[in-house]
Design a protein around this motif. Structure first.
Motif, PDB file in Angstrom:
ATOM      1  N   ARG A 110      64.866 -20.088 -40.391  1.00  9.70           N
ATOM      2  CA  ARG A 110      65.563 -21.094 -41.200  1.00  9.70           C
ATOM      3  C   ARG A 110      65.994 -22.278 -40.348  1.00  9.70           C
ATOM      4  O   ARG A 110      67.120 -22.728 -40.436  1.00  9.70           O
ATOM      5  N   MET A 111      65.112 -22.785 -39.514  1.00  4.39           N
ATOM      6  CA  MET A 111      65.465 -23.933 -38.687  1.00  4.39           C
ATOM      7  C   MET A 111      64.697 -25.161 -39.154  1.00  4.39           C
ATOM      8  O   MET A 111      63.485 -25.232 -39.017  1.00  4.39           O
ATOM      9  N   GLY A 112      65.443 -26.108 -39.688  1.00  5.49           N
ATOM     10  CA  GLY A 112      64.854 -27.374 -40.072  1.00  5.49           C
ATOM     11  C   GLY A 112      65.035 -28.379 -38.937  1.00  5.49           C
ATOM     12  O   GLY A 112      65.559 -28.055 -37.875  1.00  5.49           O
ATOM     13  N   PRO A 113      64.626 -29.608 -39.151  1.00  3.86           N
ATOM     14  CA  PRO A 113      64.734 -30.606 -38.084  1.00  3.86           C
ATOM     15  C   PRO A 113      66.183 -30.923 -37.697  1.00  3.86           C
ATOM     16  O   PRO A 113      66.473 -31.165 -36.528  1.00  3.86           O
ATOM     17  N   ILE A 114      67.084 -30.900 -38.654  1.00  2.71           N
ATOM     18  CA  ILE A 114      68.495 -31.181 -38.344  1.00  2.71           C
ATOM     19  C   ILE A 114      69.070 -30.081 -37.465  1.00  2.71           C
ATOM     20  O   ILE A 114      69.769 -30.359 -36.482  1.00  2.71           O
ATOM     21  N   GLU A 115      68.772 -28.838 -37.799  1.00  2.00           N
ATOM     22  CA  GLU A 115      69.274 -27.720 -37.009  1.00  2.00           C
ATOM     23  C   GLU A 115      68.736 -27.763 -35.583  1.00  2.00           C
ATOM     24  O   GLU A 115      69.448 -27.497 -34.618  1.00  2.00           O
TER      25      GLU A 115
END
Length: 144
Positions: A110-115
């Motif tokens: 669950r890692m998007g660019p923001i994370e």
């Protein structure tokens, strides 16, 4: 008040500094040049703090290098008597938190660019904050 050698002295009694005491007598306490042990935190202590401070950057260059630097830095940290246990625990938590967060978020998928950006920034900021804290709270150590 000064003695014959020019050092400051303070008269004291059982009721505090400058008080004549119960029977009017005064004791003398010298406040001359201090005889402190040499501050031995410049070498090994600073190295430990700097090594812990670069763990985030080293981990981004190469994960294996980051792990080696982390182990070396934590070994130097915990083998030193320049810090209290609570300071060592705080520094350890700050340095280990980011790699642990990468592993936990990476496993969950669950890692998007923001994370990723937040973790990259924290990976540099947290170890640097730990290093600054260690340098500021280092107490003198005995030099052999």
């Amino acid at each position: 008040m000064r003695d014959g050698e020019g050092d400051e002295v303070e008269a004291f009694g059982p009721y505090g500094a400058g008080h004549g005491g119960l029977f009017g007598h005064r004791g003398i306490v010298a406040r001359g040049p201090s005889i402190d042990a040499p501050r031995g935190y410049k070498g090994r202590t600073t190295r430990a703090a700097v090594i812990l401070g670069i763990t985030g950057v080293a981990g981004y260059v190469d994960p294996f290098l980051g792990l080696l630097v982390l182990i070396l830095g934590l070994g130097l940290l915990w083998s030193s008597d320049a810090w209290t246990r609570s300071t060592k625990l705080l520094a350890t938590a700050l340095v280990v938190l980011n790699p642990l967060a990468f592993v936990l978020f990476g496993v969950s998928g669950r890692m998007g660019p923001i994370e990723v950006l937040v973790l990259l920034a924290a990976g540099v900021a947290l170890p640097v904050a730990a290093a600054i804290r260690l340098i500021r709270t280092a107490r003198p150590t005995r030099t052999p």
